[in-house]
Design an enzyme around this catalytic site. Structure first.
Site, PDB file in Angstrom:
ATOM      1  N   CYS A  85       0.836  -1.197   0.000  1.00 49.29           N
ATOM      2  CA  CYS A  85       0.000   0.000   0.000  1.00 49.29           C
ATOM      3  C   CYS A  85       0.878   1.258   0.000  1.00 49.29           C
ATOM      4  CB  CYS A  85      -0.933   0.007   1.203  1.00 49.29           C
ATOM      5  SG  CYS A  85      -2.184   1.326   1.168  1.00 49.29           S
ATOM      6  N   CYS A  86       1.857   1.287   0.865  1.00 47.42           N
ATOM      7  CA  CYS A  86       2.776   2.430   0.914  1.00 47.42           C
ATOM      8  C   CYS A  86       3.546   2.558  -0.397  1.00 47.42           C
ATOM      9  CB  CYS A  86       3.757   2.274   2.069  1.00 47.42           C
ATOM     10  SG  CYS A  86       3.044   2.525   3.713  1.00 47.42           S
ATOM     11  N   CYS A 115      -1.239   8.304   7.366  1.00 47.02           N
ATOM     12  CA  CYS A 115      -2.577   7.970   6.890  1.00 47.02           C
ATOM     13  C   CYS A 115      -3.455   7.543   8.073  1.00 47.02           C
ATOM     14  CB  CYS A 115      -2.503   6.846   5.859  1.00 47.02           C
ATOM     15  SG  CYS A 115      -1.666   7.304   4.330  1.00 47.02           S
ATOM     16  N   CYS A 164      -3.687   3.867   9.353  1.00 47.26           N
ATOM     17  CA  CYS A 164      -2.432   3.297   9.852  1.00 47.26           C
ATOM     18  C   CYS A 164      -1.794   4.139  10.952  1.00 47.26           C
ATOM     19  CB  CYS A 164      -1.448   3.118   8.694  1.00 47.26           C
ATOM     20  SG  CYS A 164      -2.036   2.008   7.402  1.00 47.26           S
ATOM     21  N   CYS A 174       7.636   3.850   5.789  1.00 47.60           N
ATOM     22  CA  CYS A 174       6.796   3.620   4.615  1.00 47.60           C
ATOM     23  C   CYS A 174       7.626   3.230   3.413  1.00 47.60           C
ATOM     24  CB  CYS A 174       5.972   4.855   4.300  1.00 47.60           C
ATOM     25  SG  CYS A 174       6.927   6.301   3.803  1.00 47.60           S
TER      26      CYS A 174
END
Length: 242
Positions: free
Chosen positions: A121-122, A207, A210, A232
């Site tokens: 995702c990162c 985010c 998270c 990240c």
């Protein structure tokens, strides 16, 4: 409105050592930007305290420096409001870096990656758009500090950073050896209002899915990624991150 989290006047009086640190940062920025064109340096800004302080100091030298914000689509609403207010108040040359896929598109295709594969995702929402943008510059300014995480213990003020494809940029982290107290005292000194989420107990803000209140009071990043990781990926040499 942006919450005013500055300290009172008596606490904003600078310690002699902090005055020296401030002078050093100003000298470093002046030296490193002296021979760089107006479009050859950028500053990445998450709109956390360190980045906003660095932005304040840099704008005195480069009022139109490109300011890069990673708009992952997952930020707190407070972060977006604060970004927009600072951008308007300071007349920023702001670029919001967007991933290839929207949040809805990514979740439709891959599910909730931030839960099942946070590294991926990162990678999609932060690393790829950031590296693509930074490749267009010679100098990259960041608000990173060694105290923020064990993974940043070897952080240098000035270092070459190799991006995918072999492009190398000069990465500046003028606050590398600063403490949280140093940053907050300078923000107070310059009357810089800070992101309201700090008042709610957050110490490292990314985010929303998270980010939580720190689980370890001695580790400001213990509220990130539910302890699954600490970075990240954007501040790890690209050659070593694959």
């Amino acid at each position: 409105m942006i919450a005013d989290t500055t300290l009172n006047l008596s606490e904003s009086i600078l310690r002699p050592e902090l005055k020296a640190q401030l002078a050093h940062v100003r000298e470093l920025l002046s030296r490193e930007l002296a021979d760089i064109g107006e479009t050859e340096a950028c500053l990445t800004c998450s709109f956390q305290a360190e980045d906003v302080l660095l932005l304040h100091l840099t704008l005195a030298l480069r009022p139109k420096i490109p300011v890069l914000f990673l708009d992952t689509g997952y930020h707190f609403s407070e972060t977006y409001r604060y970004r927009d207010q600072i951008a308007a108040d300071w007349n920023l040359n702001l670029t919001n870096l967007l991933p290839v896929r929207t949040v809805a598109e990514q979740e439709s295709e891959h599910g909730l990656l931030h839960q099942i594969a946070p590294d991926r995702c990162c990678g999609l929402r932060k690393v790829e758009p950031l590296f693509a943008a930074v490749a267009n510059y010679k100098v990259w300014l960041t608000g990173l500090r060694r105290e923020q995480a064990r993974s940043r213990a070897a952080l240098e003020e000035v270092a070459d950073f190799t991006l995918p494809g072999g492009v190398t940029v000069r990465k500046l982290s003028p606050f590398a050896d600063w403490t949280t107290r140093d940053v907050w005292q300078l923000c107070a000194h310059f009357n810089i209002p800070l992101l309201s989420l700090y008042e709610a107990g957050y110490s490292s803000i990314g985010c929303e899915p998270c980010t939580s209140i720190p689980t370890d009071p001695n580790d400001p990043r213990s509220g990130r990624w539910a302890g699954k990781k600490v970075e990240c990926g954007i501040h790890i040499q690209a050659a070593n991150s694959n």
